[in-house]
Each structure stands twice: as structure tokens, then as C-alpha cells.
Design an enzyme around this catalytic site. Structure first.
Site: not given
Length: 257
Positions: A65, A226, A229
Site C-alpha cells: 500500500s 489512520d 500509513h
């Protein structure tokens, strides 16, 4: 109380503490898995051109990601976009593409390498992977070996490779303590194994944890909402430590026409 009974009491107490810690870690793992995390933005281009002059430099990103830019909303804020801009500032036109997949582990790199080698081969590849290997069950050495295999395939295709090893998971505020400390320790073990496997396969490594971990731990703004990340600022830090290694990997080699 006899010495034997004292030892027995201490043993039972230690056992209860250990059981309590295991139970706490299990609960924290469940909470971490159930949290809401940033998701991939379909608006982020998988192929983009940065810079306006000079022969094209084909840069491909592989991995998880972070390589896909999860955590930001604009292409220019992704690690790939910022890295491409740094390379373009040297007067090059950078053709950036990505085959990275959010949530990918090292075992999925083989498919990504096959996609990266379709059509004209890239001039340089950057791989960011390891976080998901560290937080999920599996052998660290196996994950590193799979990464080494991916690097070896790219090098056999004459593609220089730079790998950003597992970042500092001790900075991940989305994971509570003591689970965060355990995951951080496993991430460091993985990073060391990755470094060895990549170098043996002919690639270059950048120790993201050593180079940027302190800043990620001390500055909450390096992570997106979050707490897991990277944010635009976090990706900027990574881009700046990756750029010299990419330049070294390219060396005096001319971009393919």
C-alpha cells in the site's frame, strides 16, 4: 513459607502475568484488525509523466500500500510522485508506473514483477514491501527470500532495483502497546533479512526505519489520519532517502529510448 513454596508462588505469579500479556496482545491484535484504515484512491494514476524535457526515464514501483500511495489523495503526494519529481529536477522526464497492490505481501511480488516486465522494460525499479509480512503470521526468512527472488528476476532482465526495507512499525500509532513493540521488533528482524537477501540478489537497499524512523516516532504529522500509513510529509521523507539510492542504481547508464 518454605523456599519451595516461595518459588512455586513466584512461578504461578509469572505464569499469570505472561497469560495476561498474551491475552492483552490478542485483544490489541483484534482491535488493530477492526480499525478503519485509509484505502487506495482510484484517482491516483498508475502511469504518469513528470518533467518536460530530456529522454524518458522509466521508473516502476512494486510492493504494498505504501508503494501504491495509500494515505494521500493526490498523485504528487505519493512516494512515487515525489520521487519522480526529485529525479525530474535533474532535467529528466520521468515516466512513472506502478504495479503495487495495497495489502500485498512478499509472496505476491512474483506477479508484480511479471507485470512490470511487460512491454518496454523499466530503467529502474523501486520496491516497498514488508509491513504486511511483519504484522501477519509467517516466517521472516521466507518473506525475505521471496523478495530476493523478485529482485533477482528484475536484475536478470537488466533492471536496477532499489528496495526500501520494512519501515519502523514502532511509529504506527494505530497499534497499541505492547503489541506495537512486538511488531516493531519483528519488523526490524525482517528488515535485516531483507537487506541481506536483496544485496545477494544484486539490488540496493535503503533502511527506511534507520533513516526516517525517529522522525516518524516523534512527528505524528508523518502519518495520515489512520495512524498507520504515511502522510504526504511521511512519503516526502521516504522519497528523499530513496532518491540517492535510485541515482546510484542508475549510475552512468543512459535511459532506454
Amino acid at each position: 513459607m518454605t523456599a519451595r513454596s516461595k518459588l512455586g508462588s513466584l512461578g504461578r505469579g509469572a505464569g499469570l502475568v505472561a497469560a495476561g500479556v498474551v491475552g492483552l496482545v490478542a485483544v490489541e491484535a483484534m482491535v488493530a484488525r477492526s480499525r478503519r484504515y485509509a484505502r487506495p484512491q482510484l484517482s491516483l494514476a498508475l502511469r504518469s509523466s513528470v518533467g518536460r524535457s530530456g529522454p524518458p526515464l522509466r521508473l516502476v514501483l512494486l510492493g504494498d500500500s505504501t508503494a501504491a500511495g495509500v494515505g494521500v489523495d493526490r498523485f504528487g503526494d505519493t512516494v512515487g510522485g515525489q520521487l519522480a519529481q526529485l529525479l525530474a529536477d535533474d532535467g529528466r522526464r520521468v515516466e512513472l508506473s506502478s504495479v503495487a497492490v495495497a495489502g500485498a505481501r512478499s509472496t505476491e511480488l512474483a506477479t508484480q514483477v511479471a507485470r512490470a516486465l511487460l512491454g518496454p522494460h523499466p530503467d529502474v525499479a523501486v520496491i516497498l514491501v514488508g509491513s504486511h509480512d511483519a504484522v501477519r503470521p509467517g516466517r521472516v526468512d521466507s518473506a525475505a527470500a521471496q523478495l530476493g527472488g523478485a529482485v533477482r528476476r528484475l536484475r536478470r532482465a537488466d533492471v536496477p532495483v532499489v528496495v526500501g526495507t520494512c519501515p519502523d512499525l514502532g511509529a504506527a500509532r494505530a497499534i497499541a502497546q505492547p503489541l506495537r513493540a512486538l511488531v516493531s521488533r519483528r519488523g526490524r528482524r525482517l528488515a535485516r533479512a531483507q537487506d541481506e537477501a536483496v544485496r545477494e540478489a544484486g539490488g540496493l537497499t535503503v533502511d527506511l526505519a534507520a533513516e526516517t524512523g525517529v522522525l516518524f516516532r516523534t512527528d505524528p504529522g508523518t502519518l495520515c489520519w489512520d495512524g498507520y500509513h504515511p502522510s504526504a510529509d511521511g512519503y516526502r521523507l521516504w522519497a528523499h532517502v530513496l532518491a540517492p539510492a535510485v541515482a546510484e542504481a542508475l549510475g552512468a547508464r543512459s535511459p532506454r529510448s
